[in-house]
Design an enzyme around this catalytic site. Structure first.
Site, PDB file in Angstrom:
ATOM      1  N   ARG A  71      -1.098  16.179  -9.536  1.00 35.45           N
ATOM      2  CA  ARG A  71      -2.255  15.287  -9.733  1.00 35.45           C
ATOM      3  C   ARG A  71      -3.435  15.976 -10.433  1.00 35.45           C
ATOM      4  O   ARG A  71      -4.028  15.392 -11.353  1.00 35.45           O
ATOM      5  CB  ARG A  71      -2.710  14.665  -8.414  1.00 35.45           C
ATOM      6  CG  ARG A  71      -1.602  13.839  -7.715  1.00 35.45           C
ATOM      7  CD  ARG A  71      -2.114  13.022  -6.539  1.00 35.45           C
ATOM      8  NE  ARG A  71      -2.987  11.964  -7.001  1.00 35.45           N
ATOM      9  CZ  ARG A  71      -4.283  11.986  -6.910  1.00 35.45           C
ATOM     10  NH1 ARG A  71      -4.884  12.989  -6.315  1.00 35.45           N
ATOM     11  NH2 ARG A  71      -4.993  10.992  -7.392  1.00 35.45           N
ATOM     12  N   CYS A 118       3.240  28.640 -16.387  1.00 33.34           N
ATOM     13  CA  CYS A 118       2.695  29.102 -17.665  1.00 33.34           C
ATOM     14  C   CYS A 118       2.070  27.970 -18.457  1.00 33.34           C
ATOM     15  O   CYS A 118       2.578  27.601 -19.537  1.00 33.34           O
ATOM     16  CB  CYS A 118       3.792  29.794 -18.454  1.00 33.34           C
ATOM     17  SG  CYS A 118       4.497  31.121 -17.487  1.00 33.34           S
ATOM     18  N   GLU A 119       1.051  27.386 -17.934  1.00 37.61           N
ATOM     19  CA  GLU A 119       0.282  26.351 -18.646  1.00 37.61           C
ATOM     20  C   GLU A 119      -1.175  26.479 -18.219  1.00 37.61           C
ATOM     21  O   GLU A 119      -1.459  26.681 -17.037  1.00 37.61           O
ATOM     22  CB  GLU A 119       0.753  24.942 -18.254  1.00 37.61           C
ATOM     23  CG  GLU A 119       2.186  24.679 -18.563  1.00 37.61           C
ATOM     24  CD  GLU A 119       2.409  23.369 -19.296  1.00 37.61           C
ATOM     25  OE1 GLU A 119       1.434  22.784 -19.814  1.00 37.61           O
ATOM     26  OE2 GLU A 119       3.572  22.965 -19.335  1.00 37.61           O
ATOM     27  N   TYR A 166       1.767  10.950  -3.542  1.00 35.37           N
ATOM     28  CA  TYR A 166       1.986  11.406  -4.917  1.00 35.37           C
ATOM     29  C   TYR A 166       1.907  12.927  -5.014  1.00 35.37           C
ATOM     30  O   TYR A 166       1.417  13.481  -5.984  1.00 35.37           O
ATOM     31  CB  TYR A 166       0.992  10.719  -5.870  1.00 35.37           C
ATOM     32  CG  TYR A 166       1.048   9.206  -5.751  1.00 35.37           C
ATOM     33  CD1 TYR A 166       2.165   8.505  -6.175  1.00 35.37           C
ATOM     34  CD2 TYR A 166      -0.001   8.486  -5.174  1.00 35.37           C
ATOM     35  CE1 TYR A 166       2.245   7.125  -6.032  1.00 35.37           C
ATOM     36  CE2 TYR A 166       0.073   7.095  -5.035  1.00 35.37           C
ATOM     37  CZ  TYR A 166       1.199   6.430  -5.468  1.00 35.37           C
ATOM     38  OH  TYR A 166       1.278   5.072  -5.323  1.00 35.37           O
ATOM     39  N   PRO A 184       0.824  -1.221   0.000  1.00 37.63           N
ATOM     40  CA  PRO A 184       0.000   0.000   0.000  1.00 37.63           C
ATOM     41  C   PRO A 184       0.849   1.259   0.000  1.00 37.63           C
ATOM     42  O   PRO A 184       1.884   1.323   0.658  1.00 37.63           O
ATOM     43  CB  PRO A 184      -0.772  -0.114   1.321  1.00 37.63           C
ATOM     44  CG  PRO A 184       0.124  -0.916   2.213  1.00 37.63           C
ATOM     45  CD  PRO A 184       0.860  -1.874   1.320  1.00 37.63           C
ATOM     46  N   GLY A 185       0.430   2.239  -0.755  1.00 36.08           N
ATOM     47  CA  GLY A 185       1.111   3.528  -0.765  1.00 36.08           C
ATOM     48  C   GLY A 185       0.135   4.609  -0.347  1.00 36.08           C
ATOM     49  O   GLY A 185       0.130   5.090   0.788  1.00 36.08           O
TER      50      GLY A 185
HETATM   51  N1  LLP Z   1       2.886  -1.504  -6.043  1.00 34.19           N
HETATM   52  C1  LLP Z   1       3.172  -1.192  -7.324  1.00 34.19           C
HETATM   53  C2  LLP Z   1       3.896  -2.147  -8.144  1.00 34.19           C
HETATM   54  C3  LLP Z   1       2.764   0.044  -7.844  1.00 34.19           C
HETATM   55  O1  LLP Z   1       3.037   0.332  -9.123  1.00 34.19           O
HETATM   56  C4  LLP Z   1       2.069   0.972  -7.018  1.00 34.19           C
HETATM   57  C5  LLP Z   1       1.627   2.264  -7.540  1.00 34.19           C
HETATM   58  C6  LLP Z   1       1.816   0.603  -5.677  1.00 34.19           C
HETATM   59  C7  LLP Z   1       2.233  -0.637  -5.231  1.00 34.19           C
HETATM   60  C8  LLP Z   1       1.103   1.498  -4.718  1.00 34.19           C
HETATM   61  O2  LLP Z   1      -0.218   1.735  -5.090  1.00 34.19           O
HETATM   62  P1  LLP Z   1      -1.194   2.571  -4.143  1.00 34.19           P
HETATM   63  O3  LLP Z   1      -1.449   1.758  -2.888  1.00 34.19           O
HETATM   64  O4  LLP Z   1      -0.520   3.855  -3.810  1.00 34.19           O
HETATM   65  O5  LLP Z   1      -2.405   2.759  -4.949  1.00 34.19           O
HETATM   66  N2  LLP Z   1       0.599   8.957  -9.321  1.00 34.19           N
HETATM   67  C9  LLP Z   1      -0.688   8.324  -9.268  1.00 34.19           C
HETATM   68  C10 LLP Z   1      -0.624   6.931  -8.681  1.00 34.19           C
HETATM   69  C11 LLP Z   1       0.355   6.032  -9.405  1.00 34.19           C
HETATM   70  C12 LLP Z   1       0.452   4.670  -8.771  1.00 34.19           C
HETATM   71  C13 LLP Z   1       1.579   3.916  -9.342  1.00 34.19           C
HETATM   72  N3  LLP Z   1       1.801   2.645  -8.751  1.00 34.19           N
HETATM   73  C14 LLP Z   1      -1.643   9.242  -8.530  1.00 34.19           C
HETATM   74  O6  LLP Z   1      -1.224  10.312  -8.086  1.00 34.19           O
HETATM   75  O7  LLP Z   1      -2.848   8.956  -8.408  1.00 34.19           O
END
Ligand code: LLP
Length: 418
Positions: free
Chosen positions: A312, A342-343, A370, A274-275
């Protein structure tokens, strides 16, 4: 309970008033709550209490050393996608034996360093990567523990840029070819298959796609068992969404039950990555209203944070709540909250009903994941400072970038070495 709360109409993070924080440290400013990170991690740990597990926080969501430190102290593992992330984890005191290495394009140097550090597992995403890892492991006289990242062709029903488990996506190994690749892996010297992995996407708000993915993977685990390949773990990635705009988020207990239920007859450690769900709600971005620009057609509030600080909204059209840190008492109008870049795509929020005056401090909520991690120096803007709040204590965990750092490493033609 959120660690961001109001007292006498002023927004606080834990015991610290955010208007005072902005006055002391300037804006734009990322503010993180240690308590909120710990609370989110503990919710995972509690829900997983009855299943052998390893929670590998996805470093890409927020890789500040202090955030990693807080999680390492709780015993977390880490999901990394680069050597930069590995070195961050090590610098923050993380345990390499709890690190899983994801990513579609690991280089030989990445592999060598991760092997030498003794990580838990490489999540391999292609046959070519497997072959290269076998070579590097043999050269290093080491054995690489691996799982294959399987692409289960499941629709995560999220933004197309962050869906990763469809056969159209670049990620993972098609589920139909995984069995034969496991057989090959098992026969390769230098390679030891220990697990199976998938990650179907991010900001997922339904449990069904996860259930579908786990069912596919469990079927494969059974087939592998019949072929004499016994795995020790199943890694179901990250992806659980958070509520940015009042969306209903699956309860963590329900999400975990959906994953552990199908594993009951198996002796598999469950790894999760989880992130967002650990750090999104633990952070806000503070920004100052510089100018108000009402026009006959639209009202623009020009703030000092921009798409380079928080990408985002510009990249995904993502919606994040924007609230005043203190009530200004002005009349409410509908504003587009836009930055100095500037966008036309440089906005933090559109059509927000807010009572604003220039000089007001606004908080962009849900900015812990993120946020800074995707910040850039576009338009030669130094990246914001980051602070971590722990009760009444403010730790400056990243100094605001100075202008000189913008061109550190560059040179003019006359100053360049030949
Ligand atoms: N594991 C892998 C292999 C991943 O590619 C990712 C996220 C995670 C775990 C964690 O996922 P999470 O629990 O955070 O959903 N920048 C985007 C999100 C990109 C996610 C990329 N991979 C945003 O701001 O919504």
């Amino acid at each position: 309970m959120s660690h961001f709360h109001r007292m006498d109409a002023t927004l606080f993070c834990e015991g610290v008033a955010l208007d005072a924080l902005a006055a002391t440290h300037g804006t734009p400013l990322y503010v993180y709550s240690r308590g909120e990170i710990e609370q989110a991690y503990s919710a995972y740990r509690a829900a997983l209490a009855h299943h052998d597990h390893l929670i590998c926080y996805a470093v890409k969501a927020n890789s500040n050393l202090a955030v990693l430190d807080v999680l390492a102290r709780l015993g977390a593992g880490f999901d990394i996608v680069s050597i930069g992330e590995l070195e961050r984890v090590l610098a923050a005191g993380g345990n390499p034996e709890k690190v899983v290495f994801s990513g579609v394009c690991k280089t030989r140097e990445d592999m060598r360093r991760a092997l030498q550090a003794g990580i838990h597992c490489f999540n391999v995403e292609s046959e070519a990567e497997l072959d290269m890892l076998a070579v590097v492991a043999e050269e290093s006289n080491l054995v690489a523990p691996i799982s294959l990242r399987v692409n289960p062709d499941v629709d995560a029903r999220t933004h197309p840029y962050i869906a990763t488990g469809l056969k159209d996506n670049k990620f993972g190994i098609a589920i139909g070819t995984a069995l034969s690749l496991y057989r090959k892996a098992a026969a390769l010297p230098g390679i030891q298959p220990i697990g199976i992995d998938c990650h179907i996407g991010s900001q997922i708000l339904n449990i069904e796609p996860f259930s579908e993915a786990v069912a596919h993977l469990v079927r494969l685990v059974d087939q592998l068992g019949e072929s004499g390949i016994e795995l020790k773990h199943i890694d179901l990635g990250g992806g659980l969404g958070v509520s940015y705009e009042g969306e209903t988020v699956p309860a963590i207990g329900d999400y975990i039950s959906a994953l552990t239920g199908p594993l009951e007859a198996h002796n598999l450690t469950l790894i999760l990555e989880p992130g967002r769900s650990i750090v999104a709600n633990a952070g806000v971005l503070l920004t100052r209203v510089e100018y108000l620009k009402p026009t006959t057609h639209k009202n623009f509030a020009l703030v000092d944070a921009a798409m380079n600080d928080l990408l985002r909204p510009a990249l995904y059209g993502a919606w994040q709540d924007i609230v005043p840190v203190t009530a200004s008492g002005n009349i409410t109008r509908c504003w587009d909250i836009v930055g100095p870049v500037c966008e036309t795509g440089d906005f933090l929020g559109k059509s927000r009903d807010l009572a604003l005056r220039s000089g007001d401090i606004l908080a962009v909520m849900g900015a812990g994941a993120y946020g800074f991690a995707m910040a850039s120096n576009y338009n030669s803007r130094p990246r914001p400072a980051e602070v971590l709040i722990d009760g009444d204590t403010t730790h400056i965990v990243r100094a605001r970038e100075s202008l000189e750092t913008l061109w550190a490493g560059e040179s003019t033609i006359s100053g360049a070495s030949l």
